[in-house]
Design an enzyme around this catalytic site. Structure first.
Site, PDB file in Angstrom:
ATOM      1  N   CYS A  67       0.828  -1.209   0.000  1.00  0.00           N
ATOM      2  CA  CYS A  67       0.000   0.000   0.000  1.00  0.00           C
ATOM      3  C   CYS A  67       0.866   1.265   0.000  1.00  0.00           C
ATOM      4  CB  CYS A  67      -0.979  -0.064   1.163  1.00  0.00           C
ATOM      5  SG  CYS A  67      -2.432   0.958   0.880  1.00  0.00           S
ATOM      6  N   GLU A  88      -0.635  -8.362   5.472  1.00  0.00           N
ATOM      7  CA  GLU A  88      -0.260  -8.419   6.898  1.00  0.00           C
ATOM      8  C   GLU A  88      -1.481  -8.373   7.823  1.00  0.00           C
ATOM      9  OE1 GLU A  88       0.098  -5.862   4.944  1.00  0.00           O
ATOM     10  OE2 GLU A  88      -0.247  -3.974   5.983  1.00  0.00           O
ATOM     11  N   HIS A 119      -3.110  -5.359   1.703  1.00  0.00           N
ATOM     12  CA  HIS A 119      -2.409  -5.567   2.978  1.00  0.00           C
ATOM     13  C   HIS A 119      -2.436  -7.026   3.443  1.00  0.00           C
ATOM     14  CE1 HIS A 119      -2.127  -1.279   4.275  1.00  0.00           C
ATOM     15  NE2 HIS A 119      -3.176  -1.145   3.499  1.00  0.00           N
TER      16      HIS A 119
HETATM   17  N1  GLN Z   1      -3.507   6.394   1.074  1.00  0.00           N
HETATM   18  C1  GLN Z   1      -2.255   6.074   1.684  1.00  0.00           C
HETATM   19  C2  GLN Z   1      -1.103   6.837   1.044  1.00  0.00           C
HETATM   20  O1  GLN Z   1      -1.271   7.549   0.132  1.00  0.00           O
HETATM   21  C3  GLN Z   1      -1.977   4.600   1.626  1.00  0.00           C
HETATM   22  C4  GLN Z   1      -2.972   3.849   2.486  1.00  0.00           C
HETATM   23  C5  GLN Z   1      -2.441   2.609   3.129  1.00  0.00           C
HETATM   24  O2  GLN Z   1      -1.225   2.373   3.199  1.00  0.00           O
HETATM   25  N2  GLN Z   1      -3.338   1.829   3.686  1.00  0.00           N
HETATM   26  O3  GLN Z   1       0.005   6.681   1.475  1.00  0.00           O
END
Ligand code: GLN
Length: 203
Positions: free
Chosen positions: A86, A183, A181
């Site tokens: 992410c 994790e 994710h």
């Molecule tokens: N929206 C977040 C960002 O731009 C990422 C979201 C996340 O890691 N769950 O970093």
């Protein structure tokens, strides 16, 4: 020892911000010696690094403020295995779309990613993905204000896509990135995949 498939490997999780504790727990469950990384010196002790989910603009600011950004870029260029989830995928992308003003990434993955690609209507969702690289069984994937891979450069390979074709997992050499994710689920196959890269790189 280093060549033995079951030798414990020491890996780091970038612990400036975000859900690094979950990654540490998963990696330890898989038998790795996993340590939080906050200082440049700590990079020399590890054979691979996970960059967690969180907020990429904050992680970027902190990594530069703590003098970690440049050593991290060098480690990536030197072939250290790195897995970003992410916000971590955003950190690994060569190009970030919808970044905040002044936001930088570490780069390494020949992709452009769009931050917060699912908008406020669909902030978070879960779905099952086919990811042949990690096994035949579909993977339940959790997306939280997730980015998508908008363009895939020649050097990168897509590992998973949504039903509409948008790419949500990529690989390039020693780098892996997922929009979602693993994790936070009990499916540890991406972390296993990462640890295999770490063991192979140590050989
Ligand atoms: N929206 C977040 C960002 O731009 C990422 C979201 C996340 O890691 N769950 O970093």
């Amino acid at each position: 020892m280093a060549g033995s498939p079951n030798a414990p490997v020491r890996v780091g999780v970038l612990a400036l911000q975000g859900d690094f504790r979950e990654h540490l727990a998963v990696l330890r469950t898989l038998g790795a010696d996993a340590i939080p990384v906050r200082r440049p010196e700590e990079l020399t002790d590890i054979g691979g690094l996970v960059i967690p989910g969180g907020e990429s603009s904050v992680m970027d600011k902190l990594s530069r403020a703590f003098g970690l950004a440049e050593p991290l870029k060098r480690a990536i260029a030197d072939g250290m295995p790195v897995y970003g989830t992410c916000a971590g995928l955003i950190m690994l992308a060569d190009t970030v779309i919808d970044a905040i003003r002044g936001q930088e990434s570490l780069g390494g993955l020949d992709v452009s990613v769009r931050r917060n690609a699912f908008g406020s209507q669909l902030d978070s969702f879960e779905t099952d993905l086919d990811i042949p690289a990690v096994g035949a069984e579909p993977m339940h994937a959790v997306f939280i204000r997730a980015p998508i891979v908008e363009t895939l450069g020649e050097k990168a390979t897509a590992l998973a896509s949504l039903d509409d074709g948008r790419i949500v997992a990529v690989e390039q050499g020693n780098l892996i990135g997922t929009s979602f994710h693993p994790e936070v689920t009990n499916d540890l196959r991406f972390h296993e995949y990462f640890l295999r890269k770490v063991r192979d790189a140590a050989r």
